[in-house]
Motif scaffolding. Sequence first.
Motif, PDB file in Angstrom:
ATOM      1  N   ILE A 252      28.733  37.747  33.440  1.00 11.37           N
ATOM      2  CA  ILE A 252      30.037  37.837  34.352  1.00 11.37           C
ATOM      3  C   ILE A 252      30.631  36.675  33.856  1.00 11.37           C
ATOM      4  CG2 ILE A 252      30.714  37.091  36.712  1.00 11.37           C
ATOM      5  CD1 ILE A 252      27.956  38.801  37.704  1.00 11.37           C
TER       6      ILE A 252
ATOM      7  N   VAL B 188      34.726  41.403  40.471  1.00 13.21           N
ATOM      8  CA  VAL B 188      33.991  40.688  39.246  1.00 13.21           C
ATOM      9  C   VAL B 188      34.622  41.171  37.976  1.00 13.21           C
ATOM     10  CG1 VAL B 188      31.757  40.535  38.179  1.00 13.21           C
ATOM     11  CG2 VAL B 188      31.858  40.733  40.859  1.00 13.21           C
TER      12      VAL B 188
ATOM     13  N   THR C 105      33.450  41.140  33.775  1.00 14.38           N
ATOM     14  CA  THR C 105      32.270  41.256  33.063  1.00 14.38           C
ATOM     15  C   THR C 105      32.747  40.683  31.465  1.00 14.38           C
ATOM     16  OG1 THR C 105      32.147  43.456  32.213  1.00 14.38           O
ATOM     17  CG2 THR C 105      30.972  42.773  34.371  1.00 14.38           C
TER      18      THR C 105
END
Length: 497
Positions: free
Chosen positions: A305, A323, A325
């Motif tokens: 992440i 989120v 990545t």
Amino acid sequence: MNSTKFFRLDYAQVGTTSRGSLRIIRQQDVPEKDSKKSKKKLPEGDKVVVGGHNGILLCIDRKAGDTNIVFKTPPGPQITQVCLGGALNTLLDKTFIAAGGVIKGYSKKGKQFLSFETNLTDPIGTMYIYGVDMFLCGRVVCYHFHDCVERSCYICPERINNVICLPVTEGGWVGRGLTPVIACEDKTLKVLENGKVVYEVYLNDIPLTLHLFMNDGGYNKQKVLYGTKSGRLGLVDLQNESGNICWDIATQSSGGITAIQCHKITDAGVSDVIIGKDDGLIEIYSVDDYDEVQFRQQYQCEESITGLGCGRVNSEKTDEIVVCTYTGWVFALSTEPIPEQIEVASGNQIEIKVQQLKTELDELELKIKEERERYEENTQGNPNSLTMVPPFSVNDRFILDKETSCYLLSIELVIPIEYIVLQSDADVELMDIARSTAVVSFTKPPQDGSGNKLLATYRCQADTTRIEMRIRSIEGRGGILRAYIVPDMRPKMCQYG
């Protein structure tokens, strides 16, 4: 303990990203009496901005269950940091990016209004924007610019991992002016003033990420959350003369904490602290009235992440954890079930969209087949031809896990990994990892005096982009560990890591 159920919803894929490359542009809350004036205009959700290694800054939003591009900048130098800024006590809707030694600013509609050449010799690794003040950090140097004019400079004896600035408001550092705080590789938090160290706070581990407690420093505007490389989370109260560590806890894994956010996402406590780690783990902690935290739940996304934020992107009524990545996936963890979003569209619309996607896939497969045939004709017909494959980026991490007394090696690629060969001239032992799906095979080293004492192959499952290996060495005996990475691609190639 009741846990909140989250539903994953993928938004986009933007390519390889760095830590701190995602931000959420919050929309101004519209009172009900103002929203009734215009019945046709629907309330807007929050926007997501993310910068990639290809130099593209992408701003997206969600409408009717689809991802829309608000603006997209041309490719350029690698973007290492993305920050939001604006006038103090107003909505932060301006986006600033760091690319090399240049700072660029964009409005909420994508118009560039700033291009500032900092003349830093090192690339900008981390930055913080506070009004018209910019705090920019290279490897060991921290600059303070006020309205693009240099005010101070501090040269740190150790590497700087992050920087933050305490808010100048009533109840905080009144009369002391701007107070930047840097997280350093020597396990300290250094509080600066006018380019000089006021004092240091010594920690038990290397701080990696800093974030203002409750997003504003807490009730006294001087509390800061920190996350370390070995997965510890702490809260420090940075007072006028010295700093006081309120608490320091171990999290659910030893992965480094790469992102911290404070947002009310569950029904427990006053607020929540959400952290993201480089081992793909997202953890949620509830905050009580005494500023203490308690673990609530976790989510595993299987990729490192690099960015994390909270807002209402897909729906103006539901809070989400957005989120980003390392491989560039931007997705949301929402408390609203996804099927409810799909039912809005009619059956005909879904069929048309599926057919369009199938057509695009068929066209891509045809292009790939044609290129492979052309490649085989060129290489097989000419014996002197040489195939050149560009190197791929590797996100690796090699640390000592104190709890297990083992070294933890993690390797992550943008493309799937086929297998990895480990070779070492030291006496080492490979330990099992519960969540690993790779198949390990050992080859007995030849007794020819080559010095090889370990030859092991990790064969990965399909579509695996990240793998962890746990290694235990004999104390007092050193050596070199080499990793040979073979991705799942054609033509076949190997890269030494």
